[in-house]
Design a protein around this motif. Structure first.
Motif, short mmCIF file in Angstrom:
data_model
loop_
_atom_site.label_atom_id
_atom_site.label_comp_id
_atom_site.label_asym_id
_atom_site.label_seq_id
_atom_site.Cartn_x
_atom_site.Cartn_y
_atom_site.Cartn_z
N UNK A 83 -2.49 -81.19 4.76
CA UNK A 83 -1.49 -81.91 5.61
C UNK A 83 -1.15 -80.83 6.70
N UNK A 84 -1.87 -79.70 6.73
CA UNK A 84 -1.65 -78.63 7.79
C UNK A 84 -1.94 -79.26 9.17
N UNK A 85 -2.97 -79.94 9.29
CA UNK A 85 -3.61 -80.52 10.62
C UNK A 85 -2.69 -81.53 10.68
N UNK A 86 -2.07 -82.44 10.44
CA UNK A 86 -1.17 -83.29 10.49
C UNK A 86 0.37 -82.69 11.08
N UNK A 87 0.96 -81.61 10.45
CA UNK A 87 1.82 -81.07 10.88
C UNK A 87 1.80 -80.26 12.44
N UNK A 88 0.70 -79.83 12.31
CA UNK A 88 0.28 -79.05 13.73
C UNK A 88 0.10 -79.99 14.84
N UNK A 89 -0.55 -81.13 14.69
CA UNK A 89 -0.87 -82.04 15.93
C UNK A 89 0.35 -82.82 16.00
N UNK A 184 -7.21 -86.14 9.73
CA UNK A 184 -6.64 -87.35 8.87
C UNK A 184 -5.19 -87.33 8.98
N UNK A 185 -4.48 -86.21 8.45
CA UNK A 185 -3.11 -86.23 8.42
C UNK A 185 -2.37 -86.58 9.66
N UNK A 186 -3.07 -86.15 10.94
CA UNK A 186 -2.37 -86.25 12.33
C UNK A 186 -2.54 -87.89 12.51
N UNK A 187 -3.54 -88.44 12.07
CA UNK A 187 -3.85 -89.87 12.33
C UNK A 187 -2.89 -90.82 11.52
N UNK A 188 -2.61 -90.34 10.45
CA UNK A 188 -1.79 -91.26 9.30
C UNK A 188 -0.30 -90.98 10.02
N UNK A 189 0.13 -89.89 10.49
CA UNK A 189 1.62 -89.73 11.00
C UNK A 189 1.78 -90.20 12.59
N UNK A 190 0.96 -89.95 13.24
CA UNK A 190 1.18 -90.26 14.53
C UNK A 190 1.20 -91.93 14.99
N UNK A 191 2.03 -92.16 15.72
CA UNK A 191 2.34 -93.38 16.42
C UNK A 191 2.05 -93.63 17.75
N UNK A 192 1.69 -94.79 18.06
CA UNK A 192 1.51 -94.99 19.81
C UNK A 192 2.78 -94.62 20.50
N UNK A 197 6.42 -91.63 24.39
CA UNK A 197 7.71 -91.02 24.48
C UNK A 197 7.11 -89.42 24.99
N UNK A 198 5.92 -88.71 24.63
CA UNK A 198 5.69 -87.37 25.14
C UNK A 198 5.28 -87.46 26.31
N UNK A 258 12.71 -94.09 13.09
CA UNK A 258 12.67 -92.72 12.15
C UNK A 258 11.40 -92.40 11.64
N UNK A 259 11.31 -90.96 11.76
CA UNK A 259 9.84 -90.37 11.25
C UNK A 259 9.14 -91.17 9.93
N UNK A 260 8.03 -91.26 10.24
CA UNK A 260 7.31 -91.83 8.85
C UNK A 260 6.91 -90.70 8.06
N UNK A 261 6.88 -90.72 6.78
CA UNK A 261 6.63 -89.60 5.89
C UNK A 261 5.48 -90.21 4.96
#
Length: 261
Positions: A83-89, A184-192, A197-198, A258-261
């Motif tokens: 899950x580190x990659x998802x948290x970082x990205x 994979x973690x980043x793809x599952x957590x990020x949304x368009x 917004x960024x 709201x953030x997706x977990x």
């Protein structure tokens, strides 16, 4: 009927804020006449890209690596290193990228803008433009607003790429996480909506940084010391406005999505 007396310092701050918004709105109002400010816009874009590209990469690479190192150690204790990659990205996309881009724009580009406009003021070039019937806001502020906002948006993308690369080096090469698990973690957590917004925040922060720099330069004291103080004030005020706007936009966004977990 009693009247409320506004303290002198508060009144001065309100006047400064009002003047800043007037200059920015006046600069944006003339945006339709692209032909008159296009080449100045191109020149400012090239200047900002030249002075900010390398610093933003040098900031993003170790930042992504540091976040990956810290999060990776905690994730390893919890048995969730993948899950580190998802948290970082996700952190880079949602918070780090627009703020880092805005701070670099305000520090490197905004200081140069304030110094340039302030030097024109003490040489009476702004007054000469008004005498010749040229609006200095339209001539100087408009191209700088759009150049800073465009370059800031591009820098945000560069921060994401560089930060993800720095996190990849630490997480994959040193902590032995597979590349697939890292991304994979980043793809599952990020949304368009996160990316939209960024990019909007990066655009807005660049616009505000350029507006503050031009405002401080156009209203500085007519002396070299006044120009130096205007440069310092432009950087500090831009930083404060960026952090305040980021808090407001992030709060509204998290309430709406709201953030997706």
């Amino acid at each position: 009927m009693t009247t409320v007396q506004i303290p002198v310092r508060l009144r001065g701050a309100l006047v400064e804020v009002g003047t800043l918004f007037v200059i920015m709105l006046e600069g944006l109002r003339f945006s339709w006449n692209v032909r008159r400010w296009f080449w100045e816009f191109v020149e400012q874009c090239w200047f900002l890209a030249r002075v900010t590209s390398v610093p933003v990469i040098l900031v993003a690479l170790p930042l992504g690596a540091t976040v990956a190192l810290q999060v990776g150690q905690l994730a390893e204790q919890l048995g969730a290193q993948s899950a580190t990659g998802g948290a970082v990205i996700v952190g880079l996309v949602r918070q780090v990228a627009p703020i880092a881009a805005a701070l670099i724009i305000a520090g490197a580009g905004g200081s140069a803008m304030a110094a340039d406009v302030g030097a024109r003021r003490i040489r009476d070039e702004l007054a000469a433009m008004e005498v010749m019937g040229v609006n200095p806001v339209h001539r100087l502020v408009t191209p700088r607003l759009w150049a800073a906002s465009l370059v800031s948006t591009l820098l945000a993308s560069l921060v994401i790429i560089a930060g993800a690369l720095g996190g990849f080096v630490f997480n994959v090469l040193l902590q032995e996480v597979t590349p697939g698990a890292y991304f994979d973690g980043a793809v599952s957590l990020l949304r368009m909506s996160d990316m939209i917004v960024t990019l909007f925040k990066a655009w807005l922060f660049g616009l505000v940084s350029a507006g503050v720099a031009c405002h401080m330069g156009m209203n500085c004291a007519t002396s070299p010391v006044g120009v130096g103080r205007a440069v310092n004030q432009a950087i500090v005020v831009a930083f404060l406005l960026v952090f305040v706007l980021n808090y407001v936009i992030t709060t509204v966004y998290f309430l709406a999505y709201p953030p997706v977990i």
